[in-house]
Design an enzyme around this catalytic site. Structure first.
Site, PDB file in Angstrom:
ATOM      1  N   ALA A   9       0.826  -1.218   0.000  1.00 53.77           N
ATOM      2  CA  ALA A   9       0.000   0.000   0.000  1.00 53.77           C
ATOM      3  C   ALA A   9       0.854   1.260   0.000  1.00 53.77           C
ATOM      4  O   ALA A   9       0.333   2.369   0.021  1.00 53.77           O
ATOM      5  CB  ALA A   9      -0.932   0.000   1.211  1.00 53.77           C
ATOM      6  N   GLY A  10       2.173   1.089  -0.035  1.00 48.84           N
ATOM      7  CA  GLY A  10       3.065   2.249  -0.081  1.00 48.84           C
ATOM      8  C   GLY A  10       3.355   2.671  -1.517  1.00 48.84           C
ATOM      9  O   GLY A  10       2.700   2.204  -2.465  1.00 48.84           O
ATOM     10  N   PHE A  11       4.330   3.524  -1.672  1.00 50.76           N
ATOM     11  CA  PHE A  11       4.656   4.110  -2.976  1.00 50.76           C
ATOM     12  C   PHE A  11       5.104   3.057  -3.992  1.00 50.76           C
ATOM     13  O   PHE A  11       4.424   2.796  -4.989  1.00 50.76           O
ATOM     14  CB  PHE A  11       5.734   5.184  -2.750  1.00 50.76           C
ATOM     15  CG  PHE A  11       6.484   5.631  -3.971  1.00 50.76           C
ATOM     16  CD1 PHE A  11       5.825   5.968  -5.144  1.00 50.76           C
ATOM     17  CD2 PHE A  11       7.876   5.738  -3.940  1.00 50.76           C
ATOM     18  CE1 PHE A  11       6.534   6.402  -6.269  1.00 50.76           C
ATOM     19  CE2 PHE A  11       8.583   6.170  -5.044  1.00 50.76           C
ATOM     20  CZ  PHE A  11       7.923   6.490  -6.213  1.00 50.76           C
ATOM     21  N   GLY A  13       5.505  -0.290  -3.633  1.00 53.25           N
ATOM     22  CA  GLY A  13       4.706  -1.524  -3.601  1.00 53.25           C
ATOM     23  C   GLY A  13       3.425  -1.400  -4.414  1.00 53.25           C
ATOM     24  O   GLY A  13       3.051  -2.330  -5.135  1.00 53.25           O
ATOM     25  N   THR A 120      18.026  -1.050  -0.630  1.00 52.89           N
ATOM     26  CA  THR A 120      18.311   0.309  -1.090  1.00 52.89           C
ATOM     27  C   THR A 120      19.806   0.535  -1.268  1.00 52.89           C
ATOM     28  O   THR A 120      20.621  -0.104  -0.592  1.00 52.89           O
ATOM     29  CB  THR A 120      17.760   1.324  -0.058  1.00 52.89           C
ATOM     30  OG1 THR A 120      18.295   2.608  -0.329  1.00 52.89           O
ATOM     31  CG2 THR A 120      18.148   0.954   1.369  1.00 52.89           C
ATOM     32  N   GLU A 122      21.246   2.952  -0.113  1.00 46.91           N
ATOM     33  CA  GLU A 122      21.725   3.642   1.094  1.00 46.91           C
ATOM     34  C   GLU A 122      22.530   2.728   2.005  1.00 46.91           C
ATOM     35  O   GLU A 122      23.255   3.206   2.872  1.00 46.91           O
ATOM     36  CB  GLU A 122      20.547   4.257   1.867  1.00 46.91           C
ATOM     37  CG  GLU A 122      19.876   5.347   1.082  1.00 46.91           C
ATOM     38  CD  GLU A 122      19.069   6.315   1.932  1.00 46.91           C
ATOM     39  OE1 GLU A 122      19.252   6.361   3.155  1.00 46.91           O
ATOM     40  OE2 GLU A 122      18.263   7.038   1.344  1.00 46.91           O
ATOM     41  N   TYR A 144      17.963   4.555   9.418  1.00 46.93           N
ATOM     42  CA  TYR A 144      17.194   3.876   8.366  1.00 46.93           C
ATOM     43  C   TYR A 144      18.105   2.954   7.565  1.00 46.93           C
ATOM     44  O   TYR A 144      17.814   1.762   7.386  1.00 46.93           O
ATOM     45  CB  TYR A 144      16.543   4.904   7.423  1.00 46.93           C
ATOM     46  CG  TYR A 144      16.132   4.318   6.085  1.00 46.93           C
ATOM     47  CD1 TYR A 144      15.063   3.425   5.991  1.00 46.93           C
ATOM     48  CD2 TYR A 144      16.823   4.644   4.905  1.00 46.93           C
ATOM     49  CE1 TYR A 144      14.691   2.867   4.769  1.00 46.93           C
ATOM     50  CE2 TYR A 144      16.461   4.094   3.684  1.00 46.93           C
ATOM     51  CZ  TYR A 144      15.393   3.209   3.609  1.00 46.93           C
ATOM     52  OH  TYR A 144      15.039   2.650   2.404  1.00 46.93           O
ATOM     53  N   LYS A 148      18.138  -1.196   7.158  1.00 47.97           N
ATOM     54  CA  LYS A 148      18.033  -1.908   5.877  1.00 47.97           C
ATOM     55  C   LYS A 148      19.261  -2.798   5.678  1.00 47.97           C
ATOM     56  O   LYS A 148      19.155  -3.932   5.207  1.00 47.97           O
ATOM     57  CB  LYS A 148      17.902  -0.921   4.708  1.00 47.97           C
ATOM     58  CG  LYS A 148      16.615  -0.135   4.650  1.00 47.97           C
ATOM     59  CD  LYS A 148      15.364  -0.967   4.435  1.00 47.97           C
ATOM     60  CE  LYS A 148      15.251  -1.542   3.046  1.00 47.97           C
ATOM     61  NZ  LYS A 148      13.916  -2.207   2.844  1.00 47.97           N
TER      62      LYS A 148
END
Ligand code: NAD
Ligand code: TDX
Length: 341
Positions: A9-11, A13, A120, A122, A144, A148
């Site tokens: 439901a995120g960007f 996804g 990611t 990052e 963050y 990850k």
């Protein structure tokens, strides 16, 4: 195949689910999402009635619920994803990104099923020159990125220890429709359209490697279907941009498209205190996925950026409901209080 997509439901996804339902009618998708502040079922309004799609409101840390589901593969997008929030409070980042990934790995182990873990660039930290390859050391700088990186190490360890069919993708900065307006590009567009100040961290000369979300989704699709167990793939758009240049391009586009005075919009740019631990530059080398899987990014950046501005102009109601907080009611209005678990 019955695919469990987490964080759908995120960007990214939600863009990925739309891509898969269109490109792979042979699969069914169950979207498992906790609906945190970043989860928004409005992102999937156009596909929610398809028989090949189902939604379950649940936390990836909840083993009992995951054990009760039937699926043949997992694609894990679920995460706390915003660096600034991880600086304010890293706890949900460790819980979801690390413990949540471990919980999914256990579920995959029980079923001997494939899992693709979406990570990611990052995790590699900042690079002054050259590019991150899949062999670059993991040197995360924000809570963050550290969470990850920790999840990537768990995926690696489960592959090595249990011989599981696990793959990792590490993508650079995404942009496109349905991105939550806390991230740089939608933040700039929505602020400009409301006449609000645009905060630029530090000197604005930090570099990110931008890729359109559709190109990322195509890459994940390919890795999911074609990669070998244990593979790691970097995904990037060969498109390095300084923050301040992107901000100015966006404001110039908005001025032209809306007939607003360009100088007025440029006057919204406000240099503010730098983000602590702010990575100076990310740059991804996507040679491996280009040469072994034949993937390449397709979206020209200026065109993609212009289309993204058009999308936010046309979907003002979508981001206005997020800014007002109204979007949080969508789930209840569609499914009722008792739905889900
Ligand atoms: P997002 O914040 O827009 O969406 C995250 C989704 O995960 C939301 O729907 C949220 O409700 C869900 N979620 C959070 N915690 C959960 C939990 N405990 N259980 C179930 N669902 C939960 O993030 P995004 O930008 O779409 O990023 C998706 C993935 O891609 C993340 O893993 C992120 O690290 C990675 N990624 C993002 C980018 C980028 O530029 N946005 C780049 C590379 C990788
Ligand atoms: O208000 C802002 N002002 C500003 O100058 C914001 C929100 C950001 N910035 C800067 C910080 C970064 O240099 O813009 C750049 C991009 O910032 P974000 O949109 O927060 O993205 P970033 O920190 O680069 O991380 C993103 O890319 C990698 C995603 O949020 C991560 O989920 C992904 O893993």
């Amino acid at each position: 195949m019955r695919i469990l997509v987490t964080g759908g439901a995120g960007f990214i996804g939600s863009n990925f689910i739309r891509h898969m339902l269109a490109m792979h009618p042979e699969h069914t998708i169950t979207n498992l999402d906790k609906l945190t502040y970043a989860g928004n079922l409005e992102n999937l309004k156009d596909v929610e009635d398809l028989p090949s799609y189902a939604f379950i409101k649940a936390d990836i840390c909840n083993n009992t619920i995951i054990d009760s589901l039937e699926f043949d593969a997992i694609i894990n997008f679920a995460a706390e994803s915003h660096v600034d929030r991880s600086i304010l409070d890293s706890s949900p980042f460790l819980q979801t990104n690390v413990i949540g990934t471990q919980s999914l790995l256990e579920a995959a182990k029980k079923r001997s099923c494939r899992m693709l873990h979406v990570s990611t660039d990052e995790v590699y930290g900042s690079i002054d020159w050259g590019f991150f390859t899949e062999e670059s050391p993991i040197m995360p700088n924000s809570p963050y990125a550290a969470s990850k990186a920790s999840s990537d190490l768990l995926v690696r360890a489960y592959h090595e220890t249990f011989g599981m069919d696990l793959t990792i993708t590490r993508c650079s900065n995404n942009y496109g429709p349905y991105q939550f307006p806390e991230k740089l590009i939608p933040l700039v567009i929505s602020s400009a359209l409301q006449g609000r100040q645009i905060p630029v961290y530090g000197d604005g000369r930090n570099v990110r490697d931008w890729i359109h979300v559709n190109d990322h989704c195509r890459a994940i699709d390919l890795v999911f279907h074609r990669a070998r167990a244990g593979d790691i793939y970097n995904i990037g758009g060969r498109n390095e941009q300084m923050n301040i240049d992107i901000i100015k391009s966006l404001l110039a586009m908005i001025a032209e498209k809306t007939g607003t005075d360009k100088e007025t919009l440029f006057g919204l740019i406000t240099f503010v205190k730098d983000r602590p631990g702010h990575d100076r530059r990310y740059a991804i080398d996507p040679t491996k996925i280009e040469t072994t899987l034949g993937w390449e990014h397709e979206t020209d950046f200026d065109k993609g950026l212009s289309e993204t501005v058009d999308w936010y102009l046309a979907n003002r109601a979508w981001w206005s409901r997020i800014i007002s907080g109204e979007y949080l009611n969508y789930y209840t209005s569609q499914y009722g209080e008792g739905f889900g678990r």
